[in-house]
Design an enzyme around this catalytic site. Structure first.
Site, short mmCIF file in Angstrom:
data_model
loop_
_atom_site.label_atom_id
_atom_site.label_comp_id
_atom_site.label_asym_id
_atom_site.label_seq_id
_atom_site.Cartn_x
_atom_site.Cartn_y
_atom_site.Cartn_z
N TYR A 186 0.85 -1.18 0.00
CA TYR A 186 0.00 0.00 0.00
C TYR A 186 0.89 1.24 0.00
CZ TYR A 186 -3.55 3.40 1.23
OH TYR A 186 -4.39 4.48 1.21
N HIS A 201 -4.92 5.01 -2.36
CA HIS A 201 -6.08 5.87 -2.51
C HIS A 201 -5.62 7.23 -3.01
CE1 HIS A 201 -7.59 2.92 0.48
NE2 HIS A 201 -8.74 3.10 -0.14
#
Length: 200
Positions: free
Chosen positions: A115, A154
């Site tokens: 991530y 994100h």
């Protein structure tokens, strides 16, 4: 007698924060809504990569403070210092100009994801491909050392420049999430991913 250097950002005239001097989030001013996209530079620069250490991690704190809209907690930097998360620095003539930080997540089926938490470059050094090189280095390192099969992140929905950057580097939008952020406007974001292969 301890002497503390007062560093000043020449662009804004603001003092660059030293350890323990970061302002509270609600007292910090960050606005990049009117920042124009830099023009592509024709020259290239020599970039060297380095690892985060206990001696240089404060440089990352200052870099993030100057370039990102989010104030990261002490836990964020503690995790980086403990080497439980991945970080890579980009240097030009021994000056830190960019960095990427990631964390490893293990899914229910045992596969590993990386991530991307932050990737940033100082404004005068943008448009040289430094962010892409940091991303490439992270992909290579995470696949070799951590057997990561996918990278995800994100992106705030109005950050068109970031969306364009990740799409150019092979990421695809998987999902649009509403009310994801609690301290940013707009609060919705896109979830992006890229499957890694040995050819990467």
């Amino acid at each position: 007698v301890e002497t503390r250097l007062k560093m000043v950002d020449p662009a804004s005239g603001n003092k660059v924060p030293l350890p323990g001097e970061l302002p509270e989030p609600d007292k910090r001013v960050f606005d990049n809504s009117n920042v124009e996209k830099p023009q592509r530079r024709k020259t290239t620069i020599d970039i060297k990569f380095g690892d985060l250490t206990a001696k240089n991690f404060e440089q990352l704190r200052i870099l993030n403070y100057l370039t990102l809209p989010v104030i990261y907690s002490e836990n964020f930097y503690d995790m980086l210092k403990s080497m439980t998360r991945y970080s890579k620095f980009a240097y030009v003539k021994d000056v830190l100009v960019g960095a990427i930080s990631c964390k490893e997540d293990i899914k229910a089926d045992g596969t590993k994801e990386c991530y991307i938490m932050t990737i940033t470059v100082l404004k005068p050094y943008r448009r040289y491909g430094i962010a892409s090189k940091l991303l490439e280095q992270a992909m290579e390192d995470c696949m070799k050392a951590r057997e990561v099969s996918r990278m995800v992140l994100h992106v705030q929905s109005n950050n068109e420049q970031a969306l364009s950057f990740y799409k150019k580097n092979g990421f695809t939008v998987e999902e649009h999430l509403e009310n994801y952020y609690t301290d940013l406007t707009p609060s919705d974001c896109y979830f992006l991913s890229k499957t890694l292969s040995p050819a990467e």
